[in-house]
Scaffold this motif. Structure first.
Motif, short mmCIF file in Angstrom:
data_model
loop_
_atom_site.label_atom_id
_atom_site.label_comp_id
_atom_site.label_asym_id
_atom_site.label_seq_id
_atom_site.Cartn_x
_atom_site.Cartn_y
_atom_site.Cartn_z
N HIS A 84 0.77 -1.24 -0.02
CA HIS A 84 0.07 0.08 -0.02
C HIS A 84 0.88 1.17 -0.03
O HIS A 84 0.82 2.11 0.95
N LEU A 85 1.87 1.42 -1.30
CA LEU A 85 2.65 2.53 -1.25
C LEU A 85 1.73 3.73 -1.44
O LEU A 85 2.49 4.96 -1.19
N ASP A 86 0.56 3.76 -1.66
CA ASP A 86 -0.15 5.03 -1.79
C ASP A 86 -0.85 5.51 -0.49
O ASP A 86 -1.45 6.50 -0.22
N GLU A 87 -0.59 4.61 0.76
CA GLU A 87 -1.02 5.24 1.96
C GLU A 87 -0.01 5.41 2.68
O GLU A 87 1.17 5.36 2.71
N GLY A 88 -0.35 6.45 3.68
CA GLY A 88 0.43 6.91 4.63
C GLY A 88 1.60 8.10 4.17
O GLY A 88 1.35 8.47 3.13
N SER A 89 2.52 8.77 4.90
CA SER A 89 3.41 9.48 4.50
C SER A 89 4.14 8.98 3.18
O SER A 89 4.87 7.81 3.35
N PRO A 90 4.67 9.87 2.32
CA PRO A 90 5.46 9.19 1.41
C PRO A 90 7.10 8.50 1.98
O PRO A 90 7.45 7.43 1.52
N LEU A 91 7.57 9.21 3.12
CA LEU A 91 8.63 8.59 3.73
C LEU A 91 8.37 7.12 4.29
O LEU A 91 9.22 6.36 4.17
N LEU A 97 8.45 0.37 1.28
CA LEU A 97 8.80 -0.27 -0.20
C LEU A 97 10.29 -0.74 -0.04
O LEU A 97 10.37 -2.12 -0.58
N VAL A 98 11.12 -0.44 0.65
CA VAL A 98 12.66 -0.87 1.13
C VAL A 98 12.20 -2.38 1.65
O VAL A 98 12.90 -3.34 1.43
N ASP A 99 11.51 -2.49 2.68
CA ASP A 99 11.33 -3.68 3.46
C ASP A 99 10.93 -4.70 2.53
O ASP A 99 11.66 -5.86 2.49
N ARG A 132 8.62 -0.55 -11.83
CA ARG A 132 8.73 0.81 -12.10
C ARG A 132 7.65 1.73 -11.68
O ARG A 132 7.65 2.91 -11.22
N GLY A 133 6.45 1.18 -12.13
CA GLY A 133 5.19 1.94 -12.13
C GLY A 133 4.92 2.28 -10.78
O GLY A 133 4.60 3.56 -10.60
N PRO A 134 4.61 1.46 -9.58
CA PRO A 134 4.48 1.66 -8.22
C PRO A 134 5.60 2.65 -7.59
O PRO A 134 5.15 3.39 -6.90
N ILE A 135 6.73 2.38 -8.17
CA ILE A 135 7.71 3.32 -7.55
C ILE A 135 7.80 4.73 -7.97
O ILE A 135 7.94 5.60 -7.29
N GLY A 136 7.19 4.74 -9.16
CA GLY A 136 7.27 6.23 -9.91
C GLY A 136 5.97 6.71 -9.38
O GLY A 136 6.09 8.15 -9.19
N GLU A 137 5.04 5.96 -9.19
CA GLU A 137 3.99 6.87 -8.47
C GLU A 137 3.98 7.02 -6.92
O GLU A 137 3.43 8.25 -6.53
N LEU A 138 4.70 6.53 -6.20
CA LEU A 138 5.10 6.90 -4.95
C LEU A 138 6.04 7.99 -5.06
O LEU A 138 5.69 8.99 -4.33
N LEU A 139 6.89 8.08 -6.05
CA LEU A 139 7.76 9.41 -6.11
C LEU A 139 7.00 10.46 -6.36
O LEU A 139 7.17 11.46 -5.89
N ALA A 140 6.32 10.41 -7.37
CA ALA A 140 4.94 11.64 -7.73
C ALA A 140 4.37 11.91 -6.44
O ALA A 140 4.23 13.29 -6.36
N ARG A 141 3.73 11.18 -5.93
CA ARG A 141 3.12 11.58 -4.53
C ARG A 141 4.00 12.34 -3.64
O ARG A 141 3.40 13.17 -3.05
N GLY A 142 5.15 11.81 -3.34
CA GLY A 142 6.18 12.34 -2.48
C GLY A 142 6.60 13.81 -2.96
O GLY A 142 6.80 14.96 -2.29
#
Length: 196
Positions: A84-91, A97-99, A132-142
Motif C-alpha cells: 500500500h505505497l499509496d497510503e501514509g506519508s511518502p517517507l 517499499l525498502v522492506d 517501475r510503475g508503483p515506485i514512480g507513483e510513490l515518487l510523484a506523490r512524494g
C-alpha cells in the motif's frame, strides 16, 4: 456423445499442464538459485518431468529463463501492491517499499543475478517495468507533497533506487554487509537519495 462429456478430460489435462508449468518453473528457479546451469535436462530431472514436457511448455532455454524472471517480478509486484505505497506519508511508504523489496531481493537475489545475465535487453526492460510503475507513483506523490526532491528527473531517481538495491545485494553476497543490516542501511540511503 455430448460436448460436455469431454469437459472433465479437458479440465484434467489443463490442471496437469498448469501443475507441470509450476514444477518446471520451481525447478529452474531452484537450479538458478544454486548457481546451476538450468539446462533442459537438469530442469526436467529436478521437476520430475520428461524433457519433452519441458519443451512442450518452454521451447527454448531462453523462454524458460524469461518465464522464471517474469514470475519473480509478478510476485514482487504483488508484494508491492500489498505494501500500500499509496497510503501514509511518502517517507513511511518508502520505508515499506525498502522492506518489501529487500525481502524479495534477499530471497530471489541469486535468481535475479542469474537471469539478468541471460535475459535480452527487452526482457530486462519488461521485467523492471512492472516495478517501475508503483515506485514512480510513490515518487510523484512524494514530490507533490514536498517530501521528495524535484531537482532530479524521476526516471533517474527510480534507476538509482534499483541500482542501490542491487548494490546492497552484491555487498551481502560478497560478505561485506550482513543481510540482517541491509534494511537499516538501505532505508537512510534511499531516503537521502529521494529527499536530497
Amino acid at each position: 456423445m455430448s460436448p460436455d462429456a469431454d469437459a472433465p478430460t479437458t479440465d484434467h489435462r489443463r490442471a496437469t499442464a498448469e501443475r507441470n508449468v509450476e514444477r518446471i518453473l520451481d525447478a529452474a528457479a531452484a537450479l538458478l538459485a544454486r548457481g546451476a546451469a538450468a539446462s533442459t535436462t537438469a530442469v526436467a530431472t529436478e521437476a520430475g518431468v520428461s524433457r519433452p514436457t519441458v519443451y512442450a511448455h518452454f521451447p527454448t532455454r531462453e523462454a524458460l529463463v524469461e518465464a522464471v524472471a517474469e514470475r519473480a517480478i509478478h510476485r514482487a509486484a504483488a508484494a508491492l501492491a500489498d505494501a500500500h505505497l499509496d497510503e501514509g506519508s511518502p517517507l513511511d511508504a518508502l520505508d515499506r517499499l525498502v522492506d518489501v523489496a529487500w525481502d524479495h531481493l534477499d530471497r530471489g537475489g541469486a535468481i535475479a543475478r542469474a537471469v539478468s545475465d541471460q535475459l535480452t535487453t527487452g526482457a530486462r526492460a519488461r521485467a523492471h517495468t512492472a516495478l517501475r510503475g508503483p515506485i514512480g507513483e510513490l515518487l510523484a506523490r512524494g514530490q507533490a507533497t514536498g517530501a521528495f526532491r524535484t531537482d532530479l528527473p524521476t526516471p533517474w531517481l527510480i534507476s538509482s533506487y534499483f541500482a542501490l538495491m542491487h548494490a546492497c545485494g552484491e555487498e551481502v553476497r560478497a560478505g561485506t554487509l550482513d543481510a540482517a543490516d541491509a534494511v537499516s542501511v538501505l532505508r537512510p540511503t534511499l531516503r537521502a537519495v529521494f529527499t536530497g
